[in-house]
Design a protein around this motif. Sequence first.
Motif, PDB file in Angstrom:
ATOM      1  N   VAL A  53       5.101  23.044 -37.249  1.00  0.00           N
ATOM      2  CA  VAL A  53       5.699  22.078 -38.155  1.00  0.00           C
ATOM      3  C   VAL A  53       4.492  21.306 -38.850  1.00  0.00           C
ATOM      4  CG1 VAL A  53       7.169  19.956 -38.622  1.00  0.00           C
ATOM      5  CG2 VAL A  53       7.903  22.105 -37.349  1.00  0.00           C
ATOM      6  N   LEU A  54       4.454  21.207 -40.090  1.00  0.00           N
ATOM      7  CA  LEU A  54       3.340  20.330 -40.925  1.00  0.00           C
ATOM      8  C   LEU A  54       3.915  19.100 -41.481  1.00  0.00           C
ATOM      9  CD1 LEU A  54       0.244  20.369 -41.897  1.00  0.00           C
ATOM     10  CD2 LEU A  54       1.398  21.510 -43.796  1.00  0.00           C
ATOM     11  N   LYS A  55       3.157  18.058 -41.480  1.00  0.00           N
ATOM     12  CA  LYS A  55       3.698  16.898 -42.389  1.00  0.00           C
ATOM     13  C   LYS A  55       2.940  16.741 -43.523  1.00  0.00           C
ATOM     14  CE  LYS A  55       4.492  12.754 -40.084  1.00  0.00           C
ATOM     15  NZ  LYS A  55       4.030  11.390 -39.414  1.00  0.00           N
ATOM     16  N   VAL A  56       3.907  17.002 -44.536  1.00  0.00           N
ATOM     17  CA  VAL A  56       3.434  16.820 -46.136  1.00  0.00           C
ATOM     18  C   VAL A  56       2.559  15.348 -46.313  1.00  0.00           C
ATOM     19  CG1 VAL A  56       3.912  16.823 -48.459  1.00  0.00           C
ATOM     20  CG2 VAL A  56       5.262  18.294 -46.781  1.00  0.00           C
ATOM     21  N   ALA A  57       1.453  15.511 -47.042  1.00  0.00           N
ATOM     22  CA  ALA A  57       0.623  14.469 -47.313  1.00  0.00           C
ATOM     23  C   ALA A  57       0.159  14.629 -48.684  1.00  0.00           C
ATOM     24  CB  ALA A  57      -0.415  14.182 -46.199  1.00  0.00           C
ATOM     25  N   GLU A  58      -0.218  13.276 -49.154  1.00  0.00           N
ATOM     26  CA  GLU A  58      -0.893  13.298 -50.493  1.00  0.00           C
ATOM     27  C   GLU A  58      -2.345  13.320 -50.367  1.00  0.00           C
ATOM     28  OE1 GLU A  58       2.303  11.237 -53.610  1.00  0.00           O
ATOM     29  OE2 GLU A  58       0.696   9.927 -52.755  1.00  0.00           O
ATOM     30  N   VAL A  89      10.870  28.787 -55.614  1.00  0.00           N
ATOM     31  CA  VAL A  89       9.887  28.558 -54.535  1.00  0.00           C
ATOM     32  C   VAL A  89      10.399  27.779 -53.635  1.00  0.00           C
ATOM     33  CG1 VAL A  89       7.753  28.045 -53.506  1.00  0.00           C
ATOM     34  CG2 VAL A  89       7.904  29.167 -55.801  1.00  0.00           C
ATOM     35  N   PHE A  90      10.663  28.179 -52.100  1.00  0.00           N
ATOM     36  CA  PHE A  90      11.478  26.915 -51.279  1.00  0.00           C
ATOM     37  C   PHE A  90      10.629  26.773 -50.216  1.00  0.00           C
ATOM     38  CE2 PHE A  90      14.935  29.024 -53.594  1.00  0.00           C
ATOM     39  CZ  PHE A  90      15.945  28.233 -53.897  1.00  0.00           C
ATOM     40  N   VAL A  91      10.895  25.731 -49.404  1.00  0.00           N
ATOM     41  CA  VAL A  91      10.432  25.344 -48.254  1.00  0.00           C
ATOM     42  C   VAL A  91      11.494  25.159 -47.208  1.00  0.00           C
ATOM     43  CG1 VAL A  91       8.054  24.411 -49.043  1.00  0.00           C
ATOM     44  CG2 VAL A  91      10.143  22.913 -48.639  1.00  0.00           C
ATOM     45  N   PHE A  92      11.340  25.168 -45.830  1.00  0.00           N
ATOM     46  CA  PHE A  92      12.195  24.567 -44.793  1.00  0.00           C
ATOM     47  C   PHE A  92      11.818  23.243 -44.285  1.00  0.00           C
ATOM     48  CE2 PHE A  92      13.502  29.225 -44.401  1.00  0.00           C
ATOM     49  CZ  PHE A  92      14.957  28.900 -44.372  1.00  0.00           C
ATOM     50  N   ALA A  93      12.474  22.411 -44.600  1.00  0.00           N
ATOM     51  CA  ALA A  93      12.204  20.862 -44.190  1.00  0.00           C
ATOM     52  C   ALA A  93      12.972  20.547 -42.899  1.00  0.00           C
ATOM     53  CB  ALA A  93      12.775  19.778 -45.518  1.00  0.00           C
ATOM     54  N   VAL A  94      12.324  20.149 -41.896  1.00  0.00           N
ATOM     55  CA  VAL A  94      12.906  19.635 -40.726  1.00  0.00           C
ATOM     56  C   VAL A  94      13.391  18.193 -40.905  1.00  0.00           C
ATOM     57  CG1 VAL A  94      12.423  19.342 -38.292  1.00  0.00           C
ATOM     58  CG2 VAL A  94      10.954  21.162 -39.629  1.00  0.00           C
ATOM     59  N   GLY A  95      14.811  18.069 -40.432  1.00  0.00           N
ATOM     60  CA  GLY A  95      15.405  16.883 -40.543  1.00  0.00           C
ATOM     61  C   GLY A  95      15.738  16.547 -39.065  1.00  0.00           C
ATOM     62  N   ASP A  96      16.997  15.423 -39.223  1.00  0.00           N
ATOM     63  CA  ASP A  96      17.411  15.102 -37.745  1.00  0.00           C
ATOM     64  C   ASP A  96      17.822  16.191 -36.748  1.00  0.00           C
ATOM     65  OD1 ASP A  96      16.911  12.578 -38.787  1.00  0.00           O
ATOM     66  OD2 ASP A  96      19.135  12.212 -39.613  1.00  0.00           O
ATOM     67  N   SER A  97      17.484  15.870 -35.622  1.00  0.00           N
ATOM     68  CA  SER A  97      18.200  17.020 -34.466  1.00  0.00           C
ATOM     69  C   SER A  97      17.409  18.119 -34.830  1.00  0.00           C
ATOM     70  CB  SER A  97      19.280  17.135 -34.532  1.00  0.00           C
ATOM     71  OG  SER A  97      20.203  15.702 -34.365  1.00  0.00           O
ATOM     72  N   TYR A 113      -0.521  25.281 -52.715  1.00  0.00           N
ATOM     73  CA  TYR A 113       0.265  24.840 -53.894  1.00  0.00           C
ATOM     74  C   TYR A 113       0.237  23.289 -54.071  1.00  0.00           C
ATOM     75  CZ  TYR A 113       2.322  29.548 -53.943  1.00  0.00           C
ATOM     76  OH  TYR A 113       2.474  30.793 -54.126  1.00  0.00           O
ATOM     77  N   PHE A 114       0.013  22.719 -55.496  1.00  0.00           N
ATOM     78  CA  PHE A 114       0.224  21.334 -55.766  1.00  0.00           C
ATOM     79  C   PHE A 114       1.774  21.269 -56.087  1.00  0.00           C
ATOM     80  CE2 PHE A 114      -4.090  22.694 -56.051  1.00  0.00           C
ATOM     81  CZ  PHE A 114      -4.530  21.485 -55.462  1.00  0.00           C
ATOM     82  N   VAL A 115       2.506  20.346 -55.503  1.00  0.00           N
ATOM     83  CA  VAL A 115       3.969  20.438 -55.624  1.00  0.00           C
ATOM     84  C   VAL A 115       4.136  19.136 -56.490  1.00  0.00           C
ATOM     85  CG1 VAL A 115       6.242  19.947 -54.495  1.00  0.00           C
ATOM     86  CG2 VAL A 115       4.607  21.373 -53.345  1.00  0.00           C
ATOM     87  N   GLU A 116       4.892  19.284 -57.497  1.00  0.00           N
ATOM     88  CA  GLU A 116       5.389  18.386 -58.513  1.00  0.00           C
ATOM     89  C   GLU A 116       6.751  17.310 -57.882  1.00  0.00           C
ATOM     90  OE1 GLU A 116       6.200  17.602 -63.254  1.00  0.00           O
ATOM     91  OE2 GLU A 116       5.061  19.581 -62.389  1.00  0.00           O
ATOM     92  N   LYS A 117       7.490  18.511 -57.145  1.00  0.00           N
ATOM     93  CA  LYS A 117       8.920  17.954 -57.295  1.00  0.00           C
ATOM     94  C   LYS A 117       9.461  18.686 -56.061  1.00  0.00           C
ATOM     95  CE  LYS A 117      13.376  16.723 -59.333  1.00  0.00           C
ATOM     96  NZ  LYS A 117      14.088  16.811 -60.513  1.00  0.00           N
ATOM     97  N   GLY A 118      10.311  18.052 -54.946  1.00  0.00           N
ATOM     98  CA  GLY A 118      11.040  18.921 -54.161  1.00  0.00           C
ATOM     99  C   GLY A 118      10.910  18.331 -52.777  1.00  0.00           C
ATOM    100  N   VAL A 119       9.602  17.855 -52.563  1.00  0.00           N
ATOM    101  CA  VAL A 119       9.363  17.407 -51.168  1.00  0.00           C
ATOM    102  C   VAL A 119       8.591  16.113 -51.440  1.00  0.00           C
ATOM    103  CG1 VAL A 119       9.461  19.315 -49.667  1.00  0.00           C
ATOM    104  CG2 VAL A 119       7.325  18.864 -50.744  1.00  0.00           C
ATOM    105  N   SER A 120       8.760  15.019 -50.622  1.00  0.00           N
ATOM    106  CA  SER A 120       7.607  13.856 -50.607  1.00  0.00           C
ATOM    107  C   SER A 120       6.819  13.723 -49.508  1.00  0.00           C
ATOM    108  CB  SER A 120       8.710  12.899 -50.742  1.00  0.00           C
ATOM    109  OG  SER A 120       9.387  12.650 -51.538  1.00  0.00           O
ATOM    110  N   ALA A 121       5.637  12.790 -49.429  1.00  0.00           N
ATOM    111  CA  ALA A 121       4.884  12.687 -48.408  1.00  0.00           C
ATOM    112  C   ALA A 121       5.410  12.109 -47.266  1.00  0.00           C
ATOM    113  CB  ALA A 121       3.881  11.599 -49.036  1.00  0.00           C
ATOM    114  N   GLY A 122       5.073  12.764 -46.233  1.00  0.00           N
ATOM    115  CA  GLY A 122       5.555  12.429 -44.932  1.00  0.00           C
ATOM    116  C   GLY A 122       6.726  13.074 -44.479  1.00  0.00           C
ATOM    117  N   GLU A 123       7.408  13.880 -45.562  1.00  0.00           N
ATOM    118  CA  GLU A 123       8.342  14.906 -44.681  1.00  0.00           C
ATOM    119  C   GLU A 123       7.439  15.966 -44.049  1.00  0.00           C
ATOM    120  OE1 GLU A 123      11.902  16.487 -47.272  1.00  0.00           O
ATOM    121  OE2 GLU A 123      11.001  15.267 -48.946  1.00  0.00           O
TER     122      GLU A 123
END
Length: 387
Positions: free
Chosen positions: A41-46, A319-327, A345-355
């Motif tokens: 699992v990777l934490k998204v960052a700017e 294009v999709f990603v699998f985000a990891v949530g609660d539990s 990839y440079f993401v404009e919308k869909g995921v935020s830093a820290g996800e």
Amino acid sequence: MNTHRPAAFLYSVMILAVLSGCASSSAKPEGGAPPAPSLPVLKVAEVPATTYREYNAALEGKVNVEIRPQVDGYLDKIFVDEGAYVKEGQPLFRINDRPYREQLSNASALLLAAQANEEKASLEVSRLTPLVQNNVVSDIQLKTATAAYQAAKANVAQAQAQVSNARINLGYTLITAPVSGYIGRIPLKTGSLVGRGETQPLTVLSDVKEVYAYFSMSEVDFLRFKDKTKGNTIADKVKQLPPVELVMADNTIYPEKGRIETMEGQFDKTMGAVSFRAVFPNASGLIRSGNTGKVKIPEAFAAAILVPSEATFELQDKVFVFAVGDSNKVTSKPIRISGKNGNWYFVEKGVSAGEKIVYTGLDRLRDGAVIAPETISLDSLLKARPL
């Protein structure tokens, strides 16, 4: 003697056996469910980065000249070979010139005759002028002689034009290079009949010291360019664009950088796009007219959300990603990509830093699945695969 004690003892043993069986059965997983898979699992960052937009391009020499015959005749001589480099003024082809030499000789003879008639008419005017002044002859004779002299002068001018035209046609029989460049395909051979009516040129001469890369930008990309590039006019915005790169057909990067010079004034209604022209230096002649490639336009970001391409999957042109949530449950999320650099990839919308998103193993996942996350560092990935 108490006869009820053995029966009570036996009853107690049976109760303990039943309780032990229930406890052991409750310790087993229901239905034998497998454990949650361990996935990175990777934490998204700017991070500050530069992305590139790529556009398919057709390459042409700065000057492409179709070499065509200006006179009719048989091709006597071909002085060059296909692919050869020639200098301006160098002979390329020769058309049989005998008919045109004869035409020049004939025109020259007619000129001499016209000049003789002019001289004769001039002498007649000179002879009659004093006679008229002395009233020996009437002035009508002088006027007639003067008119004949003017006609003779006109005939001389016409004969001179015919000589010039014959000389020009004779000159056209030797075809020389109008510019320096490379010779293209030569479809005709020695002895072929050529002429001004031919639809096919003798060859194409390309000056490729500089090459033009023509590419089209969609309306969406054009609006993005217009909104994000500084400048009051489109011409100003084009000038503000940074140097661009050229990706050759084998995916290698052309060593020289180019610049975007112009764009067309109108959109192509059938394509929904507008064309741009970039120019690249080509002193070594590595690029020829007809090559193809891709123009890469860089775009700098002070802070861009990076997602590795391995962490994405495509479904119905999205294009999709699998985000990891609660539990530790995963959910698929569509993302909008603003650019690409290598495998990033440079993401404009869909995921935020820290996800957190799943890095690999996406083919084994479904929405709502639970995973055992193994955190990996974005910095370590960037060191292994720098931008």
